[in-house]
Design a protein around this motif. Sequence first.
Motif, PDB file in Angstrom:
ATOM      1  N   ILE A   5       0.851  -1.009   0.101  1.00 17.65           N
ATOM      2  CA  ILE A   5      -0.030   0.154   0.078  1.00 17.65           C
ATOM      3  C   ILE A   5       0.956   1.359   0.186  1.00 17.65           C
ATOM      4  CG2 ILE A   5      -1.436   1.319   1.354  1.00 17.65           C
ATOM      5  CD1 ILE A   5      -2.826  -1.336   2.438  1.00 17.65           C
ATOM      6  N   VAL A   6       1.870   1.563   0.872  1.00 16.76           N
ATOM      7  CA  VAL A   6       2.725   2.331   0.865  1.00 16.76           C
ATOM      8  C   VAL A   6       3.478   2.632  -0.333  1.00 16.76           C
ATOM      9  CG1 VAL A   6       4.761   3.376   2.279  1.00 16.76           C
ATOM     10  CG2 VAL A   6       2.928   2.312   3.535  1.00 16.76           C
ATOM     11  N   PHE A   7       3.944   1.527  -1.013  1.00 17.10           N
ATOM     12  CA  PHE A   7       4.751   1.514  -2.146  1.00 17.10           C
ATOM     13  C   PHE A   7       3.880   2.046  -3.176  1.00 17.10           C
ATOM     14  CE2 PHE A   7       5.967  -0.347  -6.049  1.00 17.10           C
ATOM     15  CZ  PHE A   7       7.298   0.225  -6.359  1.00 17.10           C
ATOM     16  N   ILE A   8       2.648   1.788  -3.429  1.00 13.90           N
ATOM     17  CA  ILE A   8       1.896   2.332  -4.428  1.00 13.90           C
ATOM     18  C   ILE A   8       1.553   3.706  -4.166  1.00 13.90           C
ATOM     19  CG2 ILE A   8      -0.361   2.133  -5.424  1.00 13.90           C
ATOM     20  CD1 ILE A   8      -0.286  -1.041  -5.135  1.00 13.90           C
ATOM     21  N   HIS A   9       1.299   4.133  -3.019  1.00 11.11           N
ATOM     22  CA  HIS A   9       1.053   5.393  -2.503  1.00 11.11           C
ATOM     23  C   HIS A   9       2.097   6.363  -2.900  1.00 11.11           C
ATOM     24  CE1 HIS A   9      -0.188   8.809   0.292  1.00 11.11           C
ATOM     25  NE2 HIS A   9       0.921   8.805   0.268  1.00 11.11           N
ATOM     26  N   GLU A  10       3.441   5.893  -2.477  1.00 11.05           N
ATOM     27  CA  GLU A  10       4.657   6.776  -3.179  1.00 11.05           C
ATOM     28  C   GLU A  10       4.933   6.648  -4.221  1.00 11.05           C
ATOM     29  OE1 GLU A  10       6.012   8.636  -0.971  1.00 11.05           O
ATOM     30  OE2 GLU A  10       4.939   7.939   0.668  1.00 11.05           O
ATOM     31  N   LEU A  11       4.405   5.649  -5.062  1.00  8.54           N
ATOM     32  CA  LEU A  11       4.802   5.567  -6.578  1.00  8.54           C
ATOM     33  C   LEU A  11       3.614   6.459  -7.250  1.00  8.54           C
ATOM     34  CD1 LEU A  11       6.699   3.769  -8.283  1.00  8.54           C
ATOM     35  CD2 LEU A  11       4.473   2.319  -8.742  1.00  8.54           C
ATOM     36  N   GLY A  12       2.659   6.679  -6.753  1.00  4.82           N
ATOM     37  CA  GLY A  12       1.657   7.725  -7.075  1.00  4.82           C
ATOM     38  C   GLY A  12       2.227   9.209  -7.349  1.00  4.82           C
ATOM     39  N   HIS A  13       2.991   9.563  -6.116  1.00  7.13           N
ATOM     40  CA  HIS A  13       3.645  10.674  -6.131  1.00  7.13           C
ATOM     41  C   HIS A  13       4.543  10.785  -7.193  1.00  7.13           C
ATOM     42  CE1 HIS A  13       2.015  12.224  -2.435  1.00  7.13           C
ATOM     43  NE2 HIS A  13       2.337  11.317  -1.954  1.00  7.13           N
ATOM     44  N   ILE A  51      -1.168  18.622  -7.815  1.00  9.56           N
ATOM     45  CA  ILE A  51      -1.502  17.400  -8.432  1.00  9.56           C
ATOM     46  C   ILE A  51      -0.267  16.456  -8.053  1.00  9.56           C
ATOM     47  CG2 ILE A  51      -1.384  16.046 -10.838  1.00  9.56           C
ATOM     48  CD1 ILE A  51      -2.408  18.793 -11.868  1.00  9.56           C
ATOM     49  N   VAL A  52       0.733  16.762  -7.799  1.00 14.14           N
ATOM     50  CA  VAL A  52       1.780  15.632  -7.357  1.00 14.14           C
ATOM     51  C   VAL A  52       1.424  15.202  -5.827  1.00 14.14           C
ATOM     52  CG1 VAL A  52       4.158  15.312  -6.685  1.00 14.14           C
ATOM     53  CG2 VAL A  52       3.617  16.357  -8.596  1.00 14.14           C
ATOM     54  N   ILE A  53       0.931  16.099  -4.906  1.00 17.44           N
ATOM     55  CA  ILE A  53       0.665  15.668  -3.498  1.00 17.44           C
ATOM     56  C   ILE A  53      -0.600  14.753  -3.571  1.00 17.44           C
ATOM     57  CG2 ILE A  53      -0.361  16.836  -1.403  1.00 17.44           C
ATOM     58  CD1 ILE A  53       1.461  19.446  -2.205  1.00 17.44           C
ATOM     59  N   LEU A  54      -1.689  15.293  -4.435  1.00 21.68           N
ATOM     60  CA  LEU A  54      -2.977  14.571  -4.311  1.00 21.68           C
ATOM     61  C   LEU A  54      -2.736  13.009  -5.059  1.00 21.68           C
ATOM     62  CD1 LEU A  54      -5.462  17.404  -5.350  1.00 21.68           C
ATOM     63  CD2 LEU A  54      -5.130  16.336  -3.013  1.00 21.68           C
ATOM     64  N   ALA A  55      -1.661  13.147  -5.617  1.00 18.53           N
ATOM     65  CA  ALA A  55      -1.403  11.518  -6.495  1.00 18.53           C
ATOM     66  C   ALA A  55      -1.223  10.634  -5.737  1.00 18.53           C
ATOM     67  CB  ALA A  55      -0.452  11.843  -7.607  1.00 18.53           C
ATOM     68  N   GLY A  56      -0.893  10.938  -4.399  1.00 17.94           N
ATOM     69  CA  GLY A  56      -0.328   9.757  -3.310  1.00 17.94           C
ATOM     70  C   GLY A  56      -1.709   9.390  -2.754  1.00 17.94           C
ATOM     71  N   PRO A  57      -2.571  10.054  -2.228  1.00 18.01           N
ATOM     72  CA  PRO A  57      -3.763   9.669  -1.337  1.00 18.01           C
ATOM     73  C   PRO A  57      -4.833   9.203  -2.311  1.00 18.01           C
ATOM     74  CG  PRO A  57      -3.218  11.762  -0.647  1.00 18.01           C
ATOM     75  CD  PRO A  57      -2.358  11.743  -1.816  1.00 18.01           C
ATOM     76  N   ILE A  91      -3.853   4.459   6.641  1.00 19.79           N
ATOM     77  CA  ILE A  91      -2.743   5.151   6.266  1.00 19.79           C
ATOM     78  C   ILE A  91      -3.428   6.386   5.649  1.00 19.79           C
ATOM     79  CG2 ILE A  91      -1.059   5.012   4.398  1.00 19.79           C
ATOM     80  CD1 ILE A  91      -0.716   1.950   4.923  1.00 19.79           C
ATOM     81  N   LEU A  92      -4.365   6.282   5.021  1.00 18.48           N
ATOM     82  CA  LEU A  92      -5.004   7.585   4.245  1.00 18.48           C
ATOM     83  C   LEU A  92      -5.178   8.722   5.268  1.00 18.48           C
ATOM     84  CD1 LEU A  92      -5.974   9.141   1.791  1.00 18.48           C
ATOM     85  CD2 LEU A  92      -8.188   7.791   2.124  1.00 18.48           C
ATOM     86  N   LEU A  93      -6.064   8.226   6.101  1.00 19.05           N
ATOM     87  CA  LEU A  93      -6.199   9.358   7.319  1.00 19.05           C
ATOM     88  C   LEU A  93      -5.208   9.947   8.145  1.00 19.05           C
ATOM     89  CD1 LEU A  93      -9.595   7.423   8.932  1.00 19.05           C
ATOM     90  CD2 LEU A  93      -9.531   9.252   7.108  1.00 19.05           C
ATOM     91  N   PHE A  94      -4.183   9.228   8.498  1.00 16.91           N
ATOM     92  CA  PHE A  94      -3.021   9.581   9.002  1.00 16.91           C
ATOM     93  C   PHE A  94      -2.449  10.659   8.242  1.00 16.91           C
ATOM     94  CE2 PHE A  94       1.515   9.325  10.205  1.00 16.91           C
ATOM     95  CZ  PHE A  94       1.077   9.754  11.651  1.00 16.91           C
ATOM     96  N   ASN A  95      -2.211  10.177   6.877  1.00 17.43           N
ATOM     97  CA  ASN A  95      -1.468  11.021   5.820  1.00 17.43           C
ATOM     98  C   ASN A  95      -2.043  12.160   5.497  1.00 17.43           C
ATOM     99  OD1 ASN A  95      -0.492  11.115   2.641  1.00 17.43           O
ATOM    100  ND2 ASN A  95       1.102  10.176   3.936  1.00 17.43           N
ATOM    101  N   VAL A  96      -3.445  12.282   5.634  1.00 11.99           N
ATOM    102  CA  VAL A  96      -3.980  13.618   5.318  1.00 11.99           C
ATOM    103  C   VAL A  96      -3.962  14.676   6.703  1.00 11.99           C
ATOM    104  CG1 VAL A  96      -5.296  12.961   3.635  1.00 11.99           C
ATOM    105  CG2 VAL A  96      -6.281  12.887   6.118  1.00 11.99           C
ATOM    106  N   LEU A  97      -3.345  14.369   7.877  1.00  8.50           N
ATOM    107  CA  LEU A  97      -3.254  15.315   9.083  1.00  8.50           C
ATOM    108  C   LEU A  97      -2.365  16.350   8.729  1.00  8.50           C
ATOM    109  CD1 LEU A  97      -2.645  12.600  11.780  1.00  8.50           C
ATOM    110  CD2 LEU A  97      -4.810  13.859  11.268  1.00  8.50           C
ATOM    111  N   PRO A  98      -2.716  17.554   9.016  1.00  6.31           N
ATOM    112  CA  PRO A  98      -1.989  18.748   8.852  1.00  6.31           C
ATOM    113  C   PRO A  98      -0.637  19.006   9.559  1.00  6.31           C
ATOM    114  CG  PRO A  98      -3.565  19.322  10.528  1.00  6.31           C
ATOM    115  CD  PRO A  98      -3.763  17.780  10.199  1.00  6.31           C
ATOM    116  N   ILE A  99       0.419  17.626   9.341  1.00  5.01           N
ATOM    117  CA  ILE A  99       1.582  17.607   9.694  1.00  5.01           C
ATOM    118  C   ILE A  99       2.759  17.345   8.901  1.00  5.01           C
ATOM    119  CG2 ILE A  99       3.030  16.294  11.373  1.00  5.01           C
ATOM    120  CD1 ILE A  99       0.527  15.578  12.862  1.00  5.01           C
ATOM    121  N   LEU A 100       3.623  18.121   8.834  1.00  4.30           N
ATOM    122  CA  LEU A 100       4.773  17.900   7.671  1.00  4.30           C
ATOM    123  C   LEU A 100       5.808  16.693   8.260  1.00  4.30           C
ATOM    124  CD1 LEU A 100       5.781  21.591   7.174  1.00  4.30           C
ATOM    125  CD2 LEU A 100       4.873  20.212   5.627  1.00  4.30           C
TER     126      LEU A 100
END
Length: 253
Positions: A5-13, A51-57, A91-100
């Motif tokens: 899941i994480v690999f595909i997420h990062e591959l989207g970016h 677009i690059v940021i949204l491509a992950g979620p 993973i999706l919900l944690f990733n959209v938290l307003p934290i860098l």
Amino acid sequence: MIFTIVFIHELGHAVTARFFKWTIYKIELLPFGGVAEVEDTSNKPFHEELIVILAGPVQHLWMMVLSYYCIALPFWSTYDHQLFIWHNMMILLFNVLPILPLDGGRLLQLLFMYRFPYAQAITVMRNVSLFFLLVLCFIASVIYLSLHLWMILIFLLIIHYLEWKQRYYTFMKFILGKQSSSIFTKQANVHVSNLITVKEAVKLCKRGSSLTFNYFDPTVGKHVQLHEEIIRVAYLDRKRIHHRICDLTPAQF
């Protein structure tokens, strides 16, 4: 399953960044997540980074739909589907938290950069990100005790410390990037005092904008316009960093 899941997420970016011809340095898969490391984005067009940021979620959406249709296949049970959905959602919900440097934090930082000068946007986002990170630390200490969560939080705290330590270098990259970049979405005017220093003026520079500084010069009794390029050049010359902008003239450069 989590690594996939994480690999595909990062591959989207990475694939999206590659589409925009960005340089991709590496993709790291860690025990608690992943990071796609690309070139400095501080002077990239806003729409490209968005677009690059949204491509992950977005990758999580089609993965969950695909999992539903795979239930009919012999190798994918209902339990597998439920576990897969759970991991995706967490993973999706944690990733959209307003934290860098999570995607939620990067989106909020992009919004701040669109509205405010670069230096102000970076500072405000760093404080917002640290606030929410400390809230998570409180939750991990009092409400939900988890070694895995603490691994992630310690990693994020280290990232915050390193980003704070390199804040001057980050700002210099932005200024140098503007020197070599001709990508500006708009021209803008800003009214300032003639007594403002170069160091203070350069902090008003905005991403995606080319500023013209307007000030009243009492010595000549008229309004003067100064392009931000003159401010940037003076800032890079350490001898002029504390000069007032009224001491700078286009003839000097």
